[in-house]
Motif scaffolding. Structure first.
Motif, PDB file in Angstrom:
ATOM      1  N   GLN A   1      -7.195  48.959  34.540  1.00 31.16           N
ATOM      2  CA  GLN A   1      -6.950  48.055  33.413  1.00 31.16           C
ATOM      3  C   GLN A   1      -8.305  47.889  32.724  1.00 31.16           C
ATOM      4  OE1 GLN A   1      -3.918  46.843  32.722  1.00 31.16           O
ATOM      5  NE2 GLN A   1      -4.423  45.430  31.064  1.00 31.16           N
ATOM      6  N   ILE A   2      -8.428  48.424  31.512  1.00 34.42           N
ATOM      7  CA  ILE A   2      -9.715  48.473  30.821  1.00 34.42           C
ATOM      8  C   ILE A   2      -9.727  47.498  29.650  1.00 34.42           C
ATOM      9  CG2 ILE A   2     -11.326  49.952  29.546  1.00 34.42           C
ATOM     10  CD1 ILE A   2     -10.211  52.306  31.156  1.00 34.42           C
ATOM     11  N   ARG A   3     -10.787  46.689  29.618  1.00 36.25           N
ATOM     12  CA  ARG A   3     -10.999  45.747  28.522  1.00 36.25           C
ATOM     13  C   ARG A   3     -11.729  46.436  27.373  1.00 36.25           C
ATOM     14  NH1 ARG A   3     -13.310  42.556  33.071  1.00 36.25           N
ATOM     15  NH2 ARG A   3     -11.821  40.946  33.609  1.00 36.25           N
ATOM     16  N   SER A   4     -11.665  45.825  26.223  1.00 34.44           N
ATOM     17  CA  SER A   4     -12.399  46.287  25.050  1.00 34.44           C
ATOM     18  C   SER A   4     -13.874  45.862  25.160  1.00 34.44           C
ATOM     19  CB  SER A   4     -11.805  45.652  23.789  1.00 34.44           C
ATOM     20  OG  SER A   4     -12.674  45.769  22.688  1.00 34.44           O
ATOM     21  N   VAL A   5     -14.730  46.561  24.430  1.00 35.76           N
ATOM     22  CA  VAL A   5     -16.137  46.156  24.369  1.00 35.76           C
ATOM     23  C   VAL A   5     -16.285  44.792  23.701  1.00 35.76           C
ATOM     24  CG1 VAL A   5     -17.099  48.492  24.422  1.00 35.76           C
ATOM     25  CG2 VAL A   5     -16.552  47.427  22.218  1.00 35.76           C
ATOM     26  N   TRP A   6     -15.237  44.306  23.052  1.00 37.58           N
ATOM     27  CA  TRP A   6     -15.273  42.989  22.416  1.00 37.58           C
ATOM     28  C   TRP A   6     -14.769  41.884  23.343  1.00 37.58           C
ATOM     29  CZ3 TRP A   6     -18.545  43.272  18.879  1.00 37.58           C
ATOM     30  CH2 TRP A   6     -18.662  44.422  18.119  1.00 37.58           C
ATOM     31  N   SER A   7     -14.507  42.202  24.597  1.00 31.43           N
ATOM     32  CA  SER A   7     -14.040  41.194  25.551  1.00 31.43           C
ATOM     33  C   SER A   7     -15.174  40.241  25.920  1.00 31.43           C
ATOM     34  CB  SER A   7     -13.500  41.866  26.817  1.00 31.43           C
ATOM     35  OG  SER A   7     -14.551  42.499  27.524  1.00 31.43           O
TER      36      SER A   7
END
Length: 130
Positions: free
Chosen positions: A34-40
């Motif tokens: 489950q990968i978050r965005s760099v904007w997380s």
């Protein structure tokens, strides 16, 4: 005209997207990240820590001899990159307990996954597209 809500990315960035994993030779597996965005929020905090850690690592390298400093910087860079990328992973399917340390260790030993995670996290269309 678009409304203000179209620009709000925080909740989707924090939630992330589930990405299936393939083996290094391209075979599909049942495993996923489950990968978050760099904007997380998590990654933004990790970036701030990365800057602080870079300064500290630079001090350590400055105290070493030239050859030792070169190797030390290389290892520090590798660890910082994996540490920052670990903040992009919100969960996984492995039977191993999920923790920041476990994720960082995984990324250090699977650099192809680290690069894959970074590419996905930077692709806004995966998080914010229709």
């Amino acid at each position: 005209m678009t409304g203000i809500d179209v620009f709000k990315t925080r909740s989707k960035a924090n939630e992330g997207v589930r990405i299936p994993l393939s083996t290094p030779d391209g075979k599909h597996t049942e495993e996923w990240l489950q990968i978050r965005s760099v904007w997380s929020d998590e990654y933004q905090a990790a970036r701030t820590e990365l800057v602080r850690q870079s300064i500290e690592d630079g001090r350590q390298a400055a105290e070493a001899g030239p050859e030792e400093a070169k190797e030390l910087r290389k290892e520090q860079d590798r660890r910082r990159r994996a540490g920052a990328a670990s903040a992009l992973i919100a969960g996984w399917s492995f039977d191993l307990e999920f923790s920041s340390e476990a994720v960082t260790d995984f990324l250090l030993e699977a650099p192809q996954i680290l690069a894959h995670v970074e590419r996905i996290a930077e692709d806004g269309s995966r998080f914010f597209g229709d």
